[in-house]
Scaffold this active site. Structure first.
Site, PDB file in Angstrom:
ATOM      1  CG  ASP A  67      -1.885   1.092   1.315  1.00  0.00           C
ATOM      2  OD1 ASP A  67      -2.400   1.506   0.265  1.00  0.00           O
ATOM      3  OD2 ASP A  67      -2.121   1.579   2.433  1.00  0.00           O
TER       4      ASP A  67
ATOM      5  CD  GLU B  76      -0.442  -5.702   7.195  1.00  0.00           C
ATOM      6  OE1 GLU B  76      -0.972  -5.725   6.077  1.00  0.00           O
ATOM      7  OE2 GLU B  76      -0.909  -5.064   8.142  1.00  0.00           O
TER       8      GLU B  76
ATOM      9  CE1 TYR C 180      -4.437   0.760  10.227  1.00  0.00           C
ATOM     10  CE2 TYR C 180      -3.655  -1.484   9.848  1.00  0.00           C
ATOM     11  CZ  TYR C 180      -3.430  -0.121   9.861  1.00  0.00           C
ATOM     12  OH  TYR C 180      -2.199   0.375   9.507  1.00  0.00           O
TER      13      TYR C 180
ATOM     14  CD  GLU D  69       1.049  -1.042   9.475  1.00  0.00           C
ATOM     15  OE1 GLU D  69      -0.110  -1.053   9.020  1.00  0.00           O
ATOM     16  OE2 GLU D  69       2.054  -1.342   8.801  1.00  0.00           O
TER      17      GLU D  69
HETATM   18  C1  BDP Z   1      -1.341  -2.306   6.694  1.00  0.00           C
HETATM   19  C2  BDP Z   1      -0.060  -2.195   5.920  1.00  0.00           C
HETATM   20  C3  BDP Z   1       0.258  -0.753   5.517  1.00  0.00           C
HETATM   21  C4  BDP Z   1      -0.975  -0.082   4.993  1.00  0.00           C
HETATM   22  C5  BDP Z   1      -2.027  -0.061   6.090  1.00  0.00           C
HETATM   23  C6  BDP Z   1      -3.325   0.616   5.637  1.00  0.00           C
HETATM   24  O1  BDP Z   1       1.020  -2.742   6.632  1.00  0.00           O
HETATM   25  O2  BDP Z   1       1.299  -0.746   4.580  1.00  0.00           O
HETATM   26  O3  BDP Z   1      -0.731   1.204   4.509  1.00  0.00           O
HETATM   27  O4  BDP Z   1      -2.338  -1.380   6.447  1.00  0.00           O
HETATM   28  O5  BDP Z   1      -4.157  -0.069   5.061  1.00  0.00           O
HETATM   29  O6  BDP Z   1      -2.009  -3.441   6.330  1.00  0.00           O
HETATM   30  O7  BDP Z   1      -3.465   1.804   5.843  1.00  0.00           O
END
Ligand code: BDP
Length: 603
Positions: free
Chosen positions: A163, A405, A476, A512
């Protein structure tokens, strides 16, 4: 690998500037002999990605050619001469004066050619063919969409498995440098503590092994102290140990550095010299704690990107200074080099400014089926070697990350897990587990002093966690899953972190977490994509992880908005998870996070 430097024994010159440039979409340059020189089509700035420098070529990730000419600086004759490329994305083939020097694969790590026998005093022509193609057998992989069984259908253009925008070109400086005939070719520094004393072990490699013995003089100076020792070198190298009484330790609060000076002497005369800024510190894992200099450590900071308008992924020193200023303002002490090793200038400043770095290879978005697996595995190992070779002497680097990932789990296993956190037997692909086991072993063989991690999105399904010292999870909940439901997402995150910790009772980093926020978009009550939603989401997830002693790190995704491929979920080909905009202005969340990280309640 040592960065070139200038002193009384060595010289360097930077070839950055405007180079001749030509796109080669038909890939005809090799056949037409462009390696010996070509008729320029364009002028391009080096270093910088090519994509945003012109009007029509943004999405072009094929072949392009660079060329420049140079004369040798006065006095270089008689030295060994090298050309060093700090980073070329993705595959580079290099010619000097019509002769092919070789090739290097991988977009983010340096490579060097010895040009002593080929370089002329005047009128040298250096030509580079850069192949930026996206392909399944590259690292990171691309063009997966059309493959049977691919994890995802093509949803973005250009077709990356990751991404961020696949910027191409000569991204970092190209340097010419000399090395004397008897030279220091590598240094490896390891520091330990003995009470309040620092123990500094230095391994010195020399060129010309087998020739007449040399003496190595090692001097360590700084913080009011200086100590020195001499060692005879008979073979390829030697080791020296220095004790620093009451050492001024390196840490984020006190980024104390010492000057390590290594000299080679032949018959009493200095024939080579190299100086390195080193920090005395230890890093260790004890149970589920991470210890810096024996004290428990909590990482607060970011995943980020090398990314800026016009230069793309090109080195931009002012941006490095700015990003450190922003991270300092907000109270961060660390970052991860997501998703590739950053410039050596960025790493030097981490040492000087006191930032802790999780140093990550370019292995993002790996998959473990289809053709190319063997080549990808080989490349991953090569990149681990090159990264450790480049960054092993930075006190700021406290951990190696071997992937981001990877698609490790079977799709069926994921379904049950996503539903109610059920972990079926053997959820991970054995090819993946075997590859990461081997890679973790390689890291430990190359550097037994730092923990190794893998950044996963598979959660408790990630069987490769078994081989890691630290668990890193990207999550997330409340964004991609349980969208729009911050509190429900929080409960799920809580349950998942506890589950993973029961299975793998090691230090845990939430590597993240975050939401997209379109700057200037507001909603009360908070709603997805608003600045309020991002601020509330981050506040609650930070408070949750603060309350868990084994969570030794929280890295917000992302420091700044950044460019991506085009996709329906990427408005304006931008990932808006930055808490600063792409031009480095704070969103609402930046102020909230700043308050939290300074110990104030931001709710
Ligand atoms: C994670 C990835 C990252 C993406 C992020 C996203 O590690 O590179 O930019 O999600 O979706 O899965 O914002």
């Amino acid at each position: 690998m040592l960065y070139p430097q200038s002193n009384t024994c060595r010289q360097m010159t930077d070839l950055s500037g405007f180079w001749d440039f030509r796109f080669d979409p038909a890939d005809q340059g090799v056949e037409q002999g462009w390696g010996a020189g070509f008729d320029p089509g364009e002028i391009i700035a080096v270093p910088a990605s090519w994509n945003d420098q012109f009007v029509d070529w943004r999405d072009y990730t094929g072949v392009a050619w660079y060329q420049t000419t140079f004369d040798l600086p006065w006095g270089w004759h008689g030295q060994k001469i090298f050309v060093r490329f700090n980073a070329v994305s993705y595959l580079a083939r290099v010619w000097l004066n019509g002769e092919c020097l070789g090739e290097h694969e991988g977009g983010y790590l340096p490579f060097v050619f010895d040009i002593t026998d080929r370089v002329k005093a005047e009128g040298n022509r250096l030509v580079v063919r850069v192949d930026g193609d996206l392909a399944p057998d590259r690292v990171p992989p691309g063009k997966l969409g059309g493959l049977p069984g691919a994890a995802f259908p093509t949803v973005n253009f250009p077709d990356t498995s990751y991404d961020f925008f696949p910027y191409c070109g000569i991204q970092r400086p190209v340097i010419l440098y000399t090395q004397p005939p008897d030279a220091i070719t590598d240094l490896t520094v390891i520091t330990e503590l003995d009470g309040t004393d620092g123990v500094v072990r230095v391994r010195i490699e020399r060129s010309t092994p087998g020739e007449a013995p040399l003496t190595a003089r090692v001097t360590l100076a700084g913080h009011g102290a200086e100590s020195s020792t001499e060692r005879r070198i008979e073979g390829t190298g030697t080791e020296a140990t220095l004790i620093v009484r009451d050492a001024a330790l390196w840490s984020p609060d006190t980024p104390n550095l010492y000057d390590l000076r290594v000299e080679l002497l032949r018959d009493g005369a200095v024939v080579d010299r190299y100086t390195l800024a080193i920090g005395i510190r230890t890093i260790a894992v004890e149970g589920d704690r991470l210890l810096l200099n024996g004290e428990p450590l909590k990482l607060v900071g970011f995943g980020r990107h090398e990314d800026f308008p016009v230069v793309g992924k090109g080195l931009l020193p002012a941006l490095i200074v700015k990003d450190y200023a922003l991270m300092r303002w907000i109270g961060a002490n660390s970052f991860r080099t997501s998703h590739y090793p950053y410039s050596e200038q960025m790493m030097d400043l981490a040492d000087r400014l006191g930032f802790l770095v999780i140093d990550e290879t370019p292995a993002v978005g790996l998959f473990f089926f289809e053709e190319g697996l063997e080549k990808r595995n080989r490349l991953c190992q090569q990149m681990i070697r090159e990264m450790i070779d480049r960054d092993k002497n930075h006190p700021s680097v406290i951990m190696w990350s071997i992937a981001n990932e990877p698609h490790t789990a079977y799709l069926e296993a994921r379904e049950a897990y996503y539903r109610d956190l059920t972990v079926v037997d053997h959820p991970s692909r054995p090819e993946a587990v075997a590859a990461f086991k081997a890679q973790a072993e390689l890291v430990r063989e190359l550097d037994p002093t730092r923990p190794v991690t893998l950044v996963s999105h598979e959660g408790a399904l990630e069987e490769a966690f078994e081989f890691m010292d630290v668990i890193c999870l990207n999550r997330y909940h409340g964004w991609y899953s349980l969208s729009g439901q911050i509190d429900h997402g929080l409960e799920r995150l809580d349950a998942e972190i506890e589950l993973i910790h029961r299975l793998y009772p090691k230090p845990f980093i939430l590597s993240e977490f975050g939401t997209d926020a379109i700057p200037g978009h507001h909603a009360q009550p908070p709603e997805m994509f608003s600045e309020e939603y991002q601020a509330e989401f981050l506040t609650k997830q930070i408070q949750l992880t603060n309350a868990k002693p084994f969570v030794v790190g929280q890295h917000i995704w992302n420091l700044c908005d950044f460019k991506t491929s085009q996709a329906v979920h990427r408005v304006g080909a931008t990932n808006y998870k930055g808490i600063f905009t792409r031009d480095r202005r704070p969103k609402l969340a930046a102020h909230r996070v700043r308050a939290l990280w300074h110990g104030e309640d931001a709710t």
